[in-house]
Every structure is written in C-alpha cells, then in structure tokens.
Design a protein around this motif. Structure first.
Motif, PDB file in Angstrom:
ATOM      1  N   ARG A  58       0.825  -1.206   0.000  1.00  8.73           N
ATOM      2  CA  ARG A  58       0.000   0.000   0.000  1.00  8.73           C
ATOM      3  C   ARG A  58       0.861   1.258   0.000  1.00  8.73           C
ATOM      4  O   ARG A  58       1.992   1.259   0.489  1.00  8.73           O
ATOM      5  CB  ARG A  58      -0.931   0.005   1.212  1.00  8.73           C
ATOM      6  N   ILE A  59       0.292   2.326  -0.545  1.00  7.17           N
ATOM      7  CA  ILE A  59       0.887   3.657  -0.484  1.00  7.17           C
ATOM      8  C   ILE A  59      -0.075   4.520   0.330  1.00  7.17           C
ATOM      9  O   ILE A  59      -1.232   4.708  -0.057  1.00  7.17           O
ATOM     10  CB  ILE A  59       1.089   4.256  -1.887  1.00  7.17           C
ATOM     11  N   GLU A  60       0.399   5.042   1.452  1.00  6.87           N
ATOM     12  CA  GLU A  60      -0.483   5.738   2.384  1.00  6.87           C
ATOM     13  C   GLU A  60       0.143   7.053   2.838  1.00  6.87           C
ATOM     14  O   GLU A  60       1.366   7.142   2.995  1.00  6.87           O
ATOM     15  CB  GLU A  60      -0.745   4.863   3.609  1.00  6.87           C
ATOM     16  N   PRO A  61      -0.698   8.077   3.089  1.00  9.59           N
ATOM     17  CA  PRO A  61      -0.168   9.332   3.628  1.00  9.59           C
ATOM     18  C   PRO A  61       0.288   9.149   5.070  1.00  9.59           C
ATOM     19  O   PRO A  61      -0.297   8.365   5.823  1.00  9.59           O
ATOM     20  CB  PRO A  61      -1.355  10.286   3.527  1.00  9.59           C
ATOM     21  N   GLY A  66       3.635  13.403   4.506  1.00  8.40           N
ATOM     22  CA  GLY A  66       4.481  12.654   3.594  1.00  8.40           C
ATOM     23  C   GLY A  66       3.769  11.426   3.058  1.00  8.40           C
ATOM     24  O   GLY A  66       2.538  11.320   3.111  1.00  8.40           O
ATOM     25  N   LEU A  67       4.533  10.492   2.532  1.00  6.18           N
ATOM     26  CA  LEU A  67       3.972   9.240   2.014  1.00  6.18           C
ATOM     27  C   LEU A  67       4.774   8.060   2.530  1.00  6.18           C
ATOM     28  O   LEU A  67       6.005   8.131   2.626  1.00  6.18           O
ATOM     29  CB  LEU A  67       4.023   9.213   0.475  1.00  6.18           C
ATOM     30  N   ARG A  68       4.066   6.981   2.853  1.00  5.19           N
ATOM     31  CA  ARG A  68       4.734   5.719   3.157  1.00  5.19           C
ATOM     32  C   ARG A  68       4.416   4.742   2.038  1.00  5.19           C
ATOM     33  O   ARG A  68       3.249   4.518   1.693  1.00  5.19           O
ATOM     34  CB  ARG A  68       4.296   5.148   4.502  1.00  5.19           C
ATOM     35  N   ILE A  69       5.465   4.163   1.471  1.00 12.77           N
ATOM     36  CA  ILE A  69       5.344   3.251   0.333  1.00 12.77           C
ATOM     37  C   ILE A  69       5.775   1.865   0.788  1.00 12.77           C
ATOM     38  O   ILE A  69       6.903   1.670   1.234  1.00 12.77           O
ATOM     39  CB  ILE A  69       6.235   3.719  -0.830  1.00 12.77           C
ATOM     40  N   GLY A  70       4.882   0.902   0.702  1.00 13.49           N
ATOM     41  CA  GLY A  70       5.194  -0.453   1.119  1.00 13.49           C
ATOM     42  C   GLY A  70       6.223  -1.106   0.216  1.00 13.49           C
ATOM     43  O   GLY A  70       6.325  -0.801  -0.982  1.00 13.49           O
ATOM     44  N   ALA A  71       6.972  -2.030   0.782  1.00  8.33           N
ATOM     45  CA  ALA A  71       8.090  -2.632   0.053  1.00  8.33           C
ATOM     46  C   ALA A  71       7.650  -3.494  -1.116  1.00  8.33           C
ATOM     47  O   ALA A  71       8.409  -3.677  -2.070  1.00  8.33           O
ATOM     48  CB  ALA A  71       8.942  -3.454   1.007  1.00  8.33           C
ATOM     49  N   GLY A 209      20.018 -10.411   7.460  1.00 11.70           N
ATOM     50  CA  GLY A 209      18.678 -10.992   7.555  1.00 11.70           C
ATOM     51  C   GLY A 209      17.548  -9.987   7.585  1.00 11.70           C
ATOM     52  O   GLY A 209      16.391 -10.374   7.760  1.00 11.70           O
ATOM     53  N   ALA A 210      17.838  -8.705   7.388  1.00 14.41           N
ATOM     54  CA  ALA A 210      16.796  -7.682   7.460  1.00 14.41           C
ATOM     55  C   ALA A 210      15.898  -7.724   6.227  1.00 14.41           C
ATOM     56  O   ALA A 210      16.361  -7.952   5.105  1.00 14.41           O
ATOM     57  CB  ALA A 210      17.413  -6.295   7.598  1.00 14.41           C
ATOM     58  N   LEU A 211      14.626  -7.482   6.445  1.00 13.30           N
ATOM     59  CA  LEU A 211      13.635  -7.387   5.373  1.00 13.30           C
ATOM     60  C   LEU A 211      13.186  -5.942   5.249  1.00 13.30           C
ATOM     61  O   LEU A 211      12.703  -5.344   6.215  1.00 13.30           O
ATOM     62  CB  LEU A 211      12.427  -8.270   5.692  1.00 13.30           C
ATOM     63  N   ILE A 212      13.353  -5.346   4.083  1.00 16.22           N
ATOM     64  CA  ILE A 212      12.818  -4.006   3.854  1.00 16.22           C
ATOM     65  C   ILE A 212      11.294  -4.078   3.878  1.00 16.22           C
ATOM     66  O   ILE A 212      10.685  -4.907   3.200  1.00 16.22           O
ATOM     67  CB  ILE A 212      13.302  -3.446   2.509  1.00 16.22           C
ATOM     68  N   THR A 213      10.674  -3.216   4.696  1.00 15.46           N
ATOM     69  CA  THR A 213       9.211  -3.209   4.799  1.00 15.46           C
ATOM     70  C   THR A 213       8.576  -1.997   4.126  1.00 15.46           C
ATOM     71  O   THR A 213       7.375  -2.002   3.858  1.00 15.46           O
ATOM     72  CB  THR A 213       8.777  -3.258   6.275  1.00 15.46           C
ATOM     73  N   GLY A 214       9.356  -0.956   3.879  1.00 20.40           N
ATOM     74  CA  GLY A 214       8.775   0.202   3.221  1.00 20.40           C
ATOM     75  C   GLY A 214       9.754   1.351   3.116  1.00 20.40           C
ATOM     76  O   GLY A 214      10.873   1.291   3.619  1.00 20.40           O
ATOM     77  N   VAL A 215       9.302   2.397   2.451  1.00 20.26           N
ATOM     78  CA  VAL A 215      10.068   3.629   2.286  1.00 20.26           C
ATOM     79  C   VAL A 215       9.156   4.794   2.627  1.00 20.26           C
ATOM     80  O   VAL A 215       8.012   4.851   2.156  1.00 20.26           O
ATOM     81  CB  VAL A 215      10.587   3.778   0.844  1.00 20.26           C
ATOM     82  N   THR A 216       9.652   5.713   3.443  1.00 20.00           N
ATOM     83  CA  THR A 216       8.878   6.896   3.795  1.00 20.00           C
ATOM     84  C   THR A 216       9.474   8.128   3.135  1.00 20.00           C
ATOM     85  O   THR A 216      10.693   8.350   3.203  1.00 20.00           O
ATOM     86  CB  THR A 216       8.846   7.096   5.320  1.00 20.00           C
ATOM     87  N   LEU A 217       8.619   8.897   2.490  1.00 17.11           N
ATOM     88  CA  LEU A 217       9.010  10.178   1.909  1.00 17.11           C
ATOM     89  C   LEU A 217       8.506  11.279   2.829  1.00 17.11           C
ATOM     90  O   LEU A 217       7.296  11.380   3.071  1.00 17.11           O
ATOM     91  CB  LEU A 217       8.398  10.348   0.523  1.00 17.11           C
ATOM     92  N   PRO A 218       9.380  12.112   3.371  1.00 13.70           N
ATOM     93  CA  PRO A 218       8.919  13.210   4.223  1.00 13.70           C
ATOM     94  C   PRO A 218       8.209  14.262   3.387  1.00 13.70           C
ATOM     95  O   PRO A 218       8.403  14.332   2.166  1.00 13.70           O
ATOM     96  CB  PRO A 218      10.214  13.756   4.817  1.00 13.70           C
ATOM     97  N   PRO A 219       7.365  15.084   4.019  1.00  9.68           N
ATOM     98  CA  PRO A 219       6.742  16.166   3.265  1.00  9.68           C
ATOM     99  C   PRO A 219       7.802  17.145   2.780  1.00  9.68           C
ATOM    100  O   PRO A 219       8.615  17.636   3.560  1.00  9.68           O
ATOM    101  CB  PRO A 219       5.813  16.819   4.299  1.00  9.68           C
TER     102      PRO A 219
END
Length: 330
Positions: A58-61, A66-71, A209-219
């Motif tokens: 999902r892509i959510e505000p 900003g926006l949070r973009i799921g991995a 062993g880390a799993l990327i879960t998402g990326v956040t774009l600041p406003p």
C-alpha cells in the motif's frame, strides 16, 4: 542453476524467521534482478523466501503530510499513484524511465533498492570482480568502463548503481524501514548504501537478515516542482549513462530551495549536496546552475573512457534546472 528451496511467507515476522541465521537464503520479491543473477551463477541461494504476499503493498499518507510506500508495491503502481504524481513527480518519472512495462508490473520497491550493478565483469562469473569475489581485482579499471563511476569510486570498484527510482528517493530524503528478528529499524537513504572503499561487496547498511518493509518520503514542498531526466544509449528500455532528479523552488528570481541527485555516476544514487549549497539564495539562471554543477563535479575522477559523463552531467543540471526555473515563475 543451483537447486534451491522455496518458501512463501504471509507475515513479516514469519518471513524474517525463515531467513534468520541462513546466510544462503534470500528474500524474493518480483525477481527481476535476483532470478537473472541466479541464472548466470552470480547469486546461488539455497533458499528463496517469497515475500510477495506480505501486507506491504500500500501507499499511504503519513501524519505529517508525507507518504509511506510499502516494500511490495510494484513499480507500475508506484508510478501511477495520484499522490506520487502530484507531490513527487520526479519519482513517478524515474520509475517509468526505469524498465519495460512488463518488468514494472513485477518489480517491487524493496527489490529495486537492492538491485545489483549491471557491470559486465560482475555479471560474468569467469571474470575477476571484487564485488562478487572480494580480493580478485577490478578489471573494469583498465578494461571496459565507459558507463562506470566518476564519483565516489575506489581502486577496488568503479561500478555504478542501476536504480532510477533510487535517484529520486535520494533527492527527497527518503527513509528505508526494515524488520529484523530483533525488531524494526530505519535507515535514511543517505546512509543506506555503503561507500565503496576497500569492501565493494558490502553494499548496504542493512543488518544481516533484514527485510525491507517500506520507504517513507517526508513532506517536501519543493518536490512538487521536480523532474527526472535520463540519458541512455538508445531510446528504448536501457540503463542510464547519466541521470538527474531535480526539484526547484524560486522566489523573486532566487533559489529558495533545491534538491539534486545524480544517477549512473557512482556506486549509489549520488546526492549533489555541494551543488545544492552553491545554489541556495543564488539567482536562478543558467550561469549559476552551471557553476553549481561544476562545484559538485570538481571531485570527479573519470577513467580514460568515461570522462564524457562530466560534461553530460553538467549539461543535465543546467537543462533541467532551467526548465524547472521557468515553470516555477509561471
């Protein structure tokens, strides 16, 4: 291709647990890079953990605008999302420039960040390559290197990072979220990729062993007036020989805010901070844009056959910022 195991994960903790402690296991998203490397023998995982079914699509505000973009958001969905196109147009343009439609339908945001270099020596398991086989050497330095790094390289590796998406994310101060067996963590994209130095095989600062879960774009208000420009050797799908993500805010003819990142010139998306500093408060004109590019490229160390990239990037900075300056004053 080496035989390998396959498991599908349905929750983040389960995916991390499947990979925990197994140095020969890999997470599998769209597979547009990993599977190719498996076919050539560069990657030889004993286990693939499929993460496409995780609830990270999902892509959510965010609460601060900003926006949070799921991995596991696909590149196609990212480029088409109305909030991305409205507030971060350079990101949408970068994704659309990055691959064919078929690949964008499969490739994921997390996988895009982790894609590996397209250096021909890296891809050829019969060649020496410090990134693939530490200590074996870097034949690109004296061999084929016309599309290799001019910034941030070392005597151990001159390969470039191939991501278009990552260049735009670098310009907008993205933050990468991840999960490990010990819990969640975050890394600013500026710290996500490690300097080449003497260890080019160590590419990111992600814990094992880390799993990327998402990326956040600041406003980032300036991001609304942004553009991604990619130069490649043919008009159809191809990796960049030079690219730029730029955003510009002009007030009373002077630069109030600016963001610049370069692609295809370093082992990671290259944030052009020297150029940004040179431009803040300066008149928004071609002369200052060129001077800012020169400030950033002053430390470039081209090889015998890729010096054209210095001129190319200078011209890209001037052209794209001039276009954005014109738009900002309309």
């Amino acid at each position: 291709m080496r035989e390998f195991g396959y498991r599908r994960a349905y929750d983040v903790s389960g995916a991390v647990a499947l990979l925990d402690g197994d140095g020969e296991a890999r997470f599998l998203g769209g597979g547009t890079n990993l599977v190719d490397l498996m076919k050539t023998g560069v990657e030889r995982p004993a286990l693939l953990v499929d993460v496409r079914e995780l609830p990270l699509d999902r892509i959510e505000p965010t609460g601060d605008g900003g926006l949070r973009i799921g991995a596991t958001v696909t590149n196609s969905d990212l480029a088409a999302h109305p909030e991305v196109r409205r507030h971060y147009p350079a990101l949408a343009q970068a994704v659309l420039a990055g691959a064919s439609g078929q690949l964008r339908n499969m490739a994921t945001v997390g996988g895009n960040l982790l894609q590996r270099t397209r250096c021909g020596y890296f891809a050829d398991v019969t060649s020496a390559c410090n990134k693939r086989n530490p200590g074996s050497g870097c034949p690109a330095i004296t061999g084929e290197h016309h599309n290799h790094a001019i910034l941030g390289a070392s005597d151990h590796c001159v390969a470039t990072h191939p991501s278009d998406m990552g260049v735009a994310l670098a310009a907008f101060d993205a933050v990468v979220a991840y999960e490990t067996a010990d819990g969640p963590g975050e890394l600013p994209l500026a710290d996500f990729y490690l300097p080449v130095g003497e260890t080019p095989h160590l590419e990111t600062a992600l814990p094992p062993g880390a799993l990327i879960t998402g990326v956040t774009l600041p406003p980032t208000a300036v991001a609304a007036n942004s553009r991604y420009r990619k130069v490649r050797e043919r008009a159809s799908y191809a990796f960049a020989i030079g690219s730029i993500a730029a955003a510009l805010d002009v007030e009373d003819g002077a630069v109030r805010d600016v963001r610049l990142a370069f692609g295809a010139v370093a082992s990671r998306p290259w944030r052009a901070r020297a150029a940004e500093r040179a431009l803040l408060g300066a008149p928004a004109d071609a002369e200052n844009f060129a001077a800012a590019a020169d400030a950033e490229l002053a430390h470039a160390k081209p090889l015998p056959h890729n010096g054209y990239k210095v001129t190319l990037m200078r011209n890209l900075v001037v052209a794209v910022l001039s276009e954005l300056a014109e738009e900002a004053t309309r």
